[in-house]
Scaffold this motif. Structure first.
Motif, PDB file in Angstrom:
ATOM      1  N   GLN A 109       0.580  -0.903   0.029  1.00 17.21           N
ATOM      2  CA  GLN A 109      -0.512  -0.238   0.149  1.00 17.21           C
ATOM      3  C   GLN A 109       0.631   0.917  -0.279  1.00 17.21           C
ATOM      4  OE1 GLN A 109      -2.570  -1.095   2.886  1.00 17.21           O
ATOM      5  NE2 GLN A 109      -4.228  -0.730   2.309  1.00 17.21           N
ATOM      6  N   ALA A 139      -4.010   3.375   5.061  1.00 13.31           N
ATOM      7  CA  ALA A 139      -5.412   3.633   4.146  1.00 13.31           C
ATOM      8  C   ALA A 139      -5.267   2.692   3.284  1.00 13.31           C
ATOM      9  CB  ALA A 139      -5.537   5.045   4.713  1.00 13.31           C
ATOM     10  N   GLU A 140      -6.294   2.433   2.640  1.00 14.12           N
ATOM     11  CA  GLU A 140      -7.340   1.068   1.722  1.00 14.12           C
ATOM     12  C   GLU A 140      -7.335   2.888   0.350  1.00 14.12           C
ATOM     13  OE1 GLU A 140     -10.161  -1.228  -0.270  1.00 14.12           O
ATOM     14  OE2 GLU A 140      -9.018  -1.643   1.445  1.00 14.12           O
ATOM     15  N   LYS A 141      -7.664   3.846   1.421  1.00 14.53           N
ATOM     16  CA  LYS A 141      -7.867   5.106   0.540  1.00 14.53           C
ATOM     17  C   LYS A 141      -6.193   6.642   0.457  1.00 14.53           C
ATOM     18  CE  LYS A 141     -12.652   4.151  -0.811  1.00 14.53           C
ATOM     19  NZ  LYS A 141     -12.397   3.423  -1.721  1.00 14.53           N
ATOM     20  N   THR A 142      -6.929   7.419  -0.224  1.00 16.08           N
ATOM     21  CA  THR A 142      -6.090   8.221  -0.751  1.00 16.08           C
ATOM     22  C   THR A 142      -6.315   9.147  -0.736  1.00 16.08           C
ATOM     23  OG1 THR A 142      -3.917   9.380  -1.488  1.00 16.08           O
ATOM     24  CG2 THR A 142      -5.471   8.123  -2.869  1.00 16.08           C
ATOM     25  N   ASP A 143      -6.184  10.930  -0.039  1.00 15.07           N
ATOM     26  CA  ASP A 143      -6.763  12.064  -0.497  1.00 15.07           C
ATOM     27  C   ASP A 143      -6.006  12.504  -1.853  1.00 15.07           C
ATOM     28  OD1 ASP A 143      -7.648  11.770   1.684  1.00 15.07           O
ATOM     29  OD2 ASP A 143      -5.357  12.922   3.033  1.00 15.07           O
ATOM     30  N   GLN A 148      -6.614   8.481  -6.767  1.00 19.90           N
ATOM     31  CA  GLN A 148      -8.296   7.458  -6.134  1.00 19.90           C
ATOM     32  C   GLN A 148      -9.303   7.141  -6.905  1.00 19.90           C
ATOM     33  OE1 GLN A 148      -8.494   6.538  -2.658  1.00 19.90           O
ATOM     34  NE2 GLN A 148      -9.579   4.880  -3.570  1.00 19.90           N
ATOM     35  N   SER A 149      -9.598   8.370  -7.801  1.00 20.37           N
ATOM     36  CA  SER A 149     -10.589   8.045  -8.946  1.00 20.37           C
ATOM     37  C   SER A 149      -9.851   6.901  -9.841  1.00 20.37           C
ATOM     38  CB  SER A 149     -10.428   9.877  -9.866  1.00 20.37           C
ATOM     39  OG  SER A 149     -11.474   9.714 -10.946  1.00 20.37           O
ATOM     40  N   ASN A 152     -10.221   3.682  -8.064  1.00 23.92           N
ATOM     41  CA  ASN A 152     -11.587   3.384  -8.097  1.00 23.92           C
ATOM     42  C   ASN A 152     -12.109   2.834  -9.816  1.00 23.92           C
ATOM     43  OD1 ASN A 152     -12.456   4.202  -5.058  1.00 23.92           O
ATOM     44  ND2 ASN A 152     -13.175   6.262  -6.026  1.00 23.92           N
ATOM     45  N   GLN A 155     -11.234  -0.799  -9.813  1.00 25.31           N
ATOM     46  CA  GLN A 155     -10.563  -1.841  -8.505  1.00 25.31           C
ATOM     47  C   GLN A 155     -11.419  -2.884  -9.108  1.00 25.31           C
ATOM     48  OE1 GLN A 155     -10.858  -0.147  -4.678  1.00 25.31           O
ATOM     49  NE2 GLN A 155     -10.960  -1.822  -3.872  1.00 25.31           N
TER      50      GLN A 155
END
Length: 218
Positions: A109, A139-143, A148-149, A152, A155
């Motif tokens: 990650q 974290a799995e999500k990022t700022d 992140q787009s 998504n 994935q």
């Protein structure tokens, strides 16, 4: 058949590399993982061990583990003066194996979150799938909205998708959280602390025999 490459400096290889990889073999249904040692990593400090020493440690770590192999293309003689850009390696692999062969590239990650600093990062999925291993504290999500787009859009939560398409998916694996780093190991060795529970015994013995990572060489 889905081929998986697992890149890294492996300075040294340790259980934080091997245990998640073994878990991936079962979770994703891999038949083999090729360890891909870098020569000159563009985003990390240069390895302390020589290329020959890192390769020797890799061979010792997997000599009783037939599910692993070593891909030496990034440390071959013709590449010794050039940075190891992942995109170049993937393009080379794809040119050798054709467009229909399945290929996955394994990363942690922490590496996923740093992708926007990688060379031509948005084109990685044109050549492979990405399999992401969990790392403590990440974290799995990022700022990063752009990253992140991109995640998504690509994935999948179904590991079978990795077998049914040659490239294009990002899969977050449920690998064990191993709080082990090569930086920690090198620091502990330099401070004369034992690391025998952090890496394979044969690798630990080799490090001692070579006097690696110690300010006071033996």
């Amino acid at each position: 058949m889905l081929t998986a490459l697992f890149g890294g400096t492996f300075d040294p290889i340790h259980y934080g590399h091997l245990r998640p990889a073994i878990a991936l073999i079962k979770e994703v249904g891999l038949t083999q993982i090729s360890l891909l040692p870098n020569n000159i990593p563009p985003h990390k400090p240069q390895p302390e061990a020589t290329t020959a020493q890192r390769l020797a440690m890799l061979n010792l770590a997997i000599e009783d583990m037939p599910l692993f192999s070593i891909d030496t293309r990034e440390i071959s003689q013709g590449n010794l003066t050039r940075p190891s850009y992942t995109i170049n390696t993937l393009q080379k692999w794809r040119s050798e194996n054709g467009d229909r062969a399945g290929l996955a590239f394994i990363m942690g990650q922490d590496s996923l979150l740093s992708l926007p600093t990688w060379n031509n990062w948005k084109t990685l999925l044109d050549y492979c799938h990405l399999i992401i291993c969990r790392r403590p504290g990440y974290a799995e999500k990022t700022d990063n909205v752009e990253l992140q787009s991109w995640i998504n859009a690509h994935q999948t939560k179904n590991s079978l998708d990795l077998h049914h398409s040659p490239n294009g998916y990002i899969y977050f694996a449920h690998t064990p959280l191993e709080d082990i780093s090569a930086t920690e190991i090198r620091k502990n060795i330099n401070n004369q602390q034992s690391c025998n529970n952090l890496l394979p015994p044969k690798v630990w013995q080799y490090i001692h025999a070579q006097g690696l990572y110690s300010a006071k060489k033996s």
